[in-house]
Design a protein around this motif. Structure first.
Motif, short mmCIF file in Angstrom:
data_model
loop_
_atom_site.label_atom_id
_atom_site.label_comp_id
_atom_site.label_asym_id
_atom_site.label_seq_id
_atom_site.Cartn_x
_atom_site.Cartn_y
_atom_site.Cartn_z
N VAL A 46 -4.33 -7.72 -6.38
CA VAL A 46 -4.43 -8.48 -5.16
C VAL A 46 -3.17 -8.85 -4.17
N GLN A 47 -2.12 -8.70 -5.14
CA GLN A 47 -0.74 -9.25 -4.43
C GLN A 47 -0.18 -8.09 -3.74
N ARG A 48 -0.49 -7.08 -4.55
CA ARG A 48 0.29 -5.69 -3.88
C ARG A 48 -0.55 -5.17 -2.89
N LEU A 49 -1.94 -5.32 -2.90
CA LEU A 49 -2.55 -5.08 -1.66
C LEU A 49 -2.46 -5.59 -0.67
N ASP A 50 -2.20 -7.23 -0.70
CA ASP A 50 -1.91 -7.91 0.40
C ASP A 50 -0.58 -7.66 1.14
N ALA A 92 1.14 -4.62 0.94
CA ALA A 92 1.67 -3.46 1.47
C ALA A 92 1.29 -3.29 2.82
N ARG A 93 2.28 -2.42 3.26
CA ARG A 93 2.30 -1.91 4.76
C ARG A 93 1.16 -1.10 5.03
N ARG A 94 0.88 -0.13 3.99
CA ARG A 94 -0.31 0.82 4.19
C ARG A 94 -0.90 1.11 2.82
N ILE A 95 -2.20 1.24 2.70
CA ILE A 95 -2.82 1.54 1.49
C ILE A 95 -3.40 2.84 1.68
N VAL A 96 -3.11 3.91 0.46
CA VAL A 96 -3.83 5.18 0.44
C VAL A 96 -4.57 5.12 -0.86
N LEU A 97 -5.46 5.59 -0.58
CA LEU A 97 -6.47 5.73 -1.78
C LEU A 97 -6.98 7.18 -2.06
N HIS A 98 -6.83 7.57 -3.21
CA HIS A 98 -6.98 8.97 -3.69
C HIS A 98 -8.22 8.86 -5.00
N GLY A 99 -9.03 9.82 -4.77
CA GLY A 99 -10.08 9.94 -5.93
C GLY A 99 -10.71 11.40 -5.84
N GLN A 100 -10.85 12.21 -6.89
CA GLN A 100 -11.55 13.43 -6.92
C GLN A 100 -12.65 13.39 -7.63
N GLY A 101 -13.69 14.33 -7.09
CA GLY A 101 -14.80 14.37 -7.83
C GLY A 101 -15.55 13.26 -7.76
N ASN A 102 -15.93 12.58 -8.82
CA ASN A 102 -17.05 11.43 -8.80
C ASN A 102 -16.07 10.24 -8.38
N ALA A 103 -14.71 10.34 -8.42
CA ALA A 103 -14.03 9.26 -8.02
C ALA A 103 -13.70 9.12 -6.44
N ALA A 104 -14.26 10.29 -5.96
CA ALA A 104 -14.04 10.24 -4.22
C ALA A 104 -14.81 9.30 -3.49
N ARG A 118 -13.45 1.53 3.06
CA ARG A 118 -14.46 0.71 4.18
C ARG A 118 -14.33 -0.87 3.74
N ARG A 119 -14.27 -1.31 2.40
CA ARG A 119 -14.13 -2.82 2.42
C ARG A 119 -12.90 -3.07 2.65
N LEU A 120 -11.84 -2.50 2.16
CA LEU A 120 -10.48 -3.02 2.50
C LEU A 120 -10.25 -3.12 4.02
N GLN A 121 -10.82 -2.21 4.87
CA GLN A 121 -10.65 -2.28 6.37
C GLN A 121 -11.51 -3.51 6.91
N ARG A 122 -12.48 -3.83 6.34
CA ARG A 122 -13.26 -5.04 6.90
C ARG A 122 -12.56 -6.44 6.51
N VAL A 123 -11.61 -6.37 5.77
CA VAL A 123 -10.70 -7.58 5.43
C VAL A 123 -10.02 -8.16 6.51
N PRO A 124 -9.22 -7.54 7.45
CA PRO A 124 -8.95 -6.37 7.44
C PRO A 124 -7.48 -6.04 6.61
N LEU A 131 1.35 1.32 -0.67
CA LEU A 131 0.60 1.38 -2.18
C LEU A 131 -0.19 2.54 -1.98
N LEU A 132 0.02 3.24 -3.10
CA LEU A 132 -1.02 4.33 -3.33
C LEU A 132 -1.86 3.97 -4.43
N VAL A 133 -2.94 3.89 -4.33
CA VAL A 133 -4.15 3.74 -5.31
C VAL A 133 -4.96 4.97 -5.84
N LEU A 134 -4.82 5.36 -7.08
CA LEU A 134 -5.39 6.54 -7.56
C LEU A 134 -6.71 6.09 -8.47
N VAL A 135 -7.90 6.41 -7.90
CA VAL A 135 -8.92 6.03 -8.49
C VAL A 135 -9.44 7.26 -9.63
#
Length: 224
Positions: free
Chosen positions: A123-127, A129-141, A149-155, A179-183
Protein backbone atom coordinates in the motif's frame (compact mmCIF):
# COMPACT_ATOMS: atom_id res chain seq x y z
CA UNK A 1 -5.38 -25.47 0.74
CA UNK A 2 -8.42 -26.29 -1.40
CA UNK A 3 -8.21 -22.96 -3.21
CA UNK A 4 -4.43 -23.16 -3.47
CA UNK A 5 -4.71 -26.57 -5.10
CA UNK A 6 -7.20 -25.27 -7.64
CA UNK A 7 -5.17 -22.12 -8.32
CA UNK A 8 -1.86 -23.90 -8.94
CA UNK A 9 -3.28 -27.00 -10.61
CA UNK A 10 -2.33 -25.99 -14.16
CA UNK A 11 1.24 -25.15 -13.09
CA UNK A 12 1.92 -28.63 -11.71
CA UNK A 13 3.54 -31.54 -13.54
CA UNK A 14 1.14 -34.00 -15.24
CA UNK A 15 1.46 -36.55 -12.42
CA UNK A 16 1.02 -33.92 -9.70
CA UNK A 17 -1.92 -32.43 -11.61
CA UNK A 18 -3.52 -35.86 -11.61
CA UNK A 19 -3.20 -36.02 -7.82
CA UNK A 20 -4.68 -32.53 -7.38
CA UNK A 21 -7.60 -33.15 -9.72
CA UNK A 22 -8.43 -36.44 -7.99
CA UNK A 23 -8.32 -34.89 -4.51
CA UNK A 24 -10.52 -31.98 -5.60
CA UNK A 25 -13.06 -34.48 -6.92
CA UNK A 26 -12.77 -36.58 -3.70
CA UNK A 27 -11.95 -34.02 -0.95
CA UNK A 28 -12.51 -36.44 1.94
CA UNK A 29 -10.36 -39.25 0.53
CA UNK A 30 -7.09 -37.58 1.58
CA UNK A 31 -8.18 -37.92 5.20
CA UNK A 32 -9.73 -41.39 5.11
CA UNK A 33 -6.96 -43.39 3.44
CA UNK A 34 -3.31 -44.03 4.14
CA UNK A 35 -0.69 -42.78 1.70
CA UNK A 36 -0.05 -46.15 0.06
CA UNK A 37 -3.74 -46.85 -0.57
CA UNK A 38 -4.35 -43.31 -1.76
CA UNK A 39 -1.44 -43.42 -4.23
CA UNK A 40 -2.65 -46.74 -5.62
CA UNK A 41 -6.19 -45.45 -6.03
CA UNK A 42 -5.04 -42.34 -7.87
CA UNK A 43 -2.60 -44.35 -9.96
CA UNK A 44 0.63 -42.60 -8.94
CA UNK A 45 3.61 -43.42 -6.74
CA UNK A 46 3.95 -42.37 -3.10
CA UNK A 47 6.87 -40.01 -3.91
CA UNK A 48 4.52 -38.24 -6.34
CA UNK A 49 2.22 -37.44 -3.43
CA UNK A 50 5.18 -35.93 -1.57
CA UNK A 51 6.24 -33.87 -4.61
CA UNK A 52 2.65 -32.70 -5.04
CA UNK A 53 2.50 -31.53 -1.43
CA UNK A 54 5.84 -29.72 -1.69
CA UNK A 55 4.74 -27.98 -4.90
CA UNK A 56 1.91 -26.47 -2.84
CA UNK A 57 4.34 -25.21 -0.20
CA UNK A 58 3.90 -28.02 2.35
CA UNK A 59 6.75 -29.82 4.11
CA UNK A 60 5.39 -33.18 2.97
CA UNK A 61 2.16 -35.04 2.34
CA UNK A 62 1.45 -35.37 6.06
CA UNK A 63 1.66 -31.59 6.37
CA UNK A 64 -0.62 -31.24 3.34
CA UNK A 65 -3.09 -33.71 4.88
CA UNK A 66 -3.09 -31.74 8.15
CA UNK A 67 -3.86 -28.43 6.42
CA UNK A 68 -6.46 -30.13 4.24
CA UNK A 69 -8.11 -31.54 7.37
CA UNK A 70 -8.19 -28.13 9.05
CA UNK A 71 -10.05 -26.63 6.12
CA UNK A 72 -12.42 -29.57 5.90
CA UNK A 73 -13.09 -29.38 9.63
CA UNK A 74 -13.91 -25.68 9.38
CA UNK A 75 -17.16 -26.56 7.63
CA UNK A 76 -18.74 -29.60 9.35
CA UNK A 77 -21.45 -31.56 7.60
CA UNK A 78 -21.26 -31.63 3.81
CA UNK A 79 -17.96 -31.95 1.97
CA UNK A 80 -16.06 -28.72 1.24
CA UNK A 81 -17.19 -26.83 -1.84
CA UNK A 82 -14.81 -27.21 -4.79
CA UNK A 83 -15.07 -26.49 -8.51
CA UNK A 84 -15.59 -30.21 -9.05
CA UNK A 85 -18.54 -30.38 -6.64
CA UNK A 86 -20.05 -27.22 -8.15
CA UNK A 87 -20.08 -28.89 -11.56
CA UNK A 88 -22.33 -31.65 -10.18
CA UNK A 89 -24.88 -29.34 -8.53
CA UNK A 90 -28.32 -30.96 -8.82
CA UNK A 91 -30.22 -27.69 -9.35
CA UNK A 92 -29.75 -24.02 -10.21
CA UNK A 93 -30.46 -23.06 -6.60
CA UNK A 94 -27.76 -25.46 -5.34
CA UNK A 95 -25.32 -24.11 -7.93
CA UNK A 96 -26.05 -20.51 -6.93
CA UNK A 97 -25.55 -21.25 -3.24
CA UNK A 98 -22.40 -23.21 -3.99
CA UNK A 99 -20.82 -20.41 -6.01
CA UNK A 100 -21.42 -17.91 -3.21
CA UNK A 101 -20.21 -20.33 -0.54
CA UNK A 102 -17.06 -21.00 -2.56
CA UNK A 103 -16.36 -17.26 -2.91
CA UNK A 104 -17.01 -16.55 0.77
CA UNK A 105 -14.72 -19.42 1.76
CA UNK A 106 -11.92 -18.13 -0.47
CA UNK A 107 -12.24 -14.56 0.83
CA UNK A 108 -12.20 -15.78 4.44
CA UNK A 109 -9.01 -17.75 3.81
CA UNK A 110 -7.29 -14.72 2.26
CA UNK A 111 -8.44 -12.54 5.17
CA UNK A 112 -6.99 -14.94 7.73
CA UNK A 113 -3.72 -15.72 5.96
CA UNK A 114 -2.67 -12.51 4.24
CA UNK A 115 0.66 -11.07 5.40
CA UNK A 116 -0.35 -7.74 6.99
CA UNK A 117 3.23 -6.44 6.92
CA UNK A 118 3.64 -7.18 3.22
CA UNK A 119 0.22 -5.64 2.56
CA UNK A 120 1.22 -2.44 4.37
CA UNK A 121 4.43 -2.23 2.33
CA UNK A 122 2.50 -2.73 -0.90
CA UNK A 123 0.00 0.00 0.00
CA UNK A 124 2.81 2.41 0.88
CA UNK A 125 4.62 1.79 -2.41
CA UNK A 126 1.43 2.21 -4.40
CA UNK A 127 0.70 5.47 -2.62
CA UNK A 128 4.21 6.85 -3.14
CA UNK A 129 4.61 5.83 -6.79
CA UNK A 130 4.66 8.55 -9.42
CA UNK A 131 3.26 6.07 -11.94
CA UNK A 132 2.02 2.47 -11.61
CA UNK A 133 2.42 -0.01 -14.46
CA UNK A 134 0.59 -3.36 -14.16
CA UNK A 135 1.36 -6.36 -16.33
CA UNK A 136 -0.22 -9.78 -16.56
CA UNK A 137 -0.32 -12.44 -19.27
CA UNK A 138 -3.00 -15.02 -20.00
CA UNK A 139 -5.43 -15.43 -17.10
CA UNK A 140 -3.59 -12.72 -15.16
CA UNK A 141 -4.29 -10.05 -17.82
CA UNK A 142 -7.92 -9.39 -16.72
CA UNK A 143 -6.72 -9.13 -13.10
CA UNK A 144 -4.19 -6.45 -14.07
CA UNK A 145 -6.85 -4.60 -16.07
CA UNK A 146 -9.28 -4.71 -13.13
CA UNK A 147 -6.52 -3.47 -10.79
CA UNK A 148 -5.94 -0.53 -13.13
CA UNK A 149 -9.63 0.37 -13.06
CA UNK A 150 -9.82 0.21 -9.26
CA UNK A 151 -6.60 2.15 -8.70
CA UNK A 152 -7.74 4.90 -11.06
CA UNK A 153 -10.90 5.31 -8.98
CA UNK A 154 -8.83 6.15 -5.84
CA UNK A 155 -7.38 7.94 -7.89
CA UNK A 156 -3.85 6.66 -8.56
CA UNK A 157 -1.93 6.93 -11.88
CA UNK A 158 -2.16 3.31 -13.07
CA UNK A 159 -1.80 1.74 -16.50
CA UNK A 160 -2.14 -1.95 -17.40
CA UNK A 161 -0.63 -3.73 -20.38
CA UNK A 162 -0.96 -7.37 -21.41
CA UNK A 163 1.67 -7.56 -24.15
CA UNK A 164 5.27 -8.34 -23.20
CA UNK A 165 6.55 -6.20 -26.07
CA UNK A 166 4.56 -3.20 -24.82
CA UNK A 167 5.94 -3.76 -21.32
CA UNK A 168 9.49 -3.84 -22.69
CA UNK A 169 8.94 -0.48 -24.37
CA UNK A 170 7.36 1.03 -21.25
CA UNK A 171 10.18 -0.28 -19.04
CA UNK A 172 12.64 2.00 -20.81
CA UNK A 173 10.74 5.03 -19.51
CA UNK A 174 10.36 3.86 -15.91
CA UNK A 175 12.30 5.56 -13.14
CA UNK A 176 12.92 4.82 -9.46
CA UNK A 177 9.79 6.81 -8.62
CA UNK A 178 7.64 4.42 -10.67
CA UNK A 179 6.23 1.06 -9.58
CA UNK A 180 5.96 -2.06 -11.74
CA UNK A 181 3.41 -4.65 -10.58
CA UNK A 182 3.61 -8.11 -12.18
CA UNK A 183 0.44 -10.18 -11.73
CA UNK A 184 0.85 -13.96 -11.84
CA UNK A 185 -1.10 -16.97 -10.61
CA UNK A 186 1.77 -19.44 -10.78
CA UNK A 187 4.75 -17.10 -10.35
CA UNK A 188 5.99 -17.48 -13.92
CA UNK A 189 4.79 -16.52 -17.38
CA UNK A 190 4.48 -19.16 -20.13
CA UNK A 191 6.94 -18.62 -22.95
CA UNK A 192 8.93 -15.98 -21.11
CA UNK A 193 12.59 -16.89 -21.46
CA UNK A 194 14.34 -13.58 -20.83
CA UNK A 195 13.62 -10.39 -18.89
CA UNK A 196 11.85 -7.51 -20.58
CA UNK A 197 14.14 -4.81 -19.17
CA UNK A 198 15.83 -2.33 -21.51
CA UNK A 199 18.89 -3.52 -23.40
CA UNK A 200 22.08 -1.44 -23.84
CA UNK A 201 22.63 1.44 -24.15
CA UNK A 202 19.48 2.19 -22.13
CA UNK A 203 20.46 -0.43 -19.56
CA UNK A 204 23.72 1.39 -18.90
CA UNK A 205 21.88 4.58 -18.06
CA UNK A 206 19.35 2.97 -15.76
CA UNK A 207 19.07 -0.39 -14.07
CA UNK A 208 15.62 -1.22 -12.67
CA UNK A 209 15.36 -2.29 -9.06
CA UNK A 210 12.41 -4.59 -8.24
CA UNK A 211 10.06 -2.94 -5.79
CA UNK A 212 7.45 -5.65 -5.33
CA UNK A 213 7.80 -9.39 -5.27
CA UNK A 214 5.26 -11.43 -7.21
CA UNK A 215 3.46 -14.23 -5.39
CA UNK A 216 0.76 -16.63 -6.59
CA UNK A 217 -2.76 -15.48 -5.84
CA UNK A 218 -6.04 -17.30 -5.73
CA UNK A 219 -8.50 -16.33 -8.49
CA UNK A 220 -11.32 -15.40 -6.14
CA UNK A 221 -9.13 -13.24 -3.93
CA UNK A 222 -7.87 -11.37 -6.96
CA UNK A 223 -11.41 -10.05 -7.60
CA UNK A 224 -11.87 -8.49 -4.21
Amino acid sequence: MLNRTQTLLDALSPAERRVGAWLLAHPQAALAQDTRTLAAQIGVSQPTLVRFARSLGCAGFDDFRLQWARESGAAPGPAPVTLATLATSPSLDALCRGVFDFSLQALAQVRDRIDRRALAQAVQRLDEARRIVLHGQGNAAPVAAEAQRRLQRVPLPALACAEAEALAAMAQALSREDLLVLVSHAGRAPGRRRPCWPSPPAARRWRPRPRWRCVPTCPTAATR
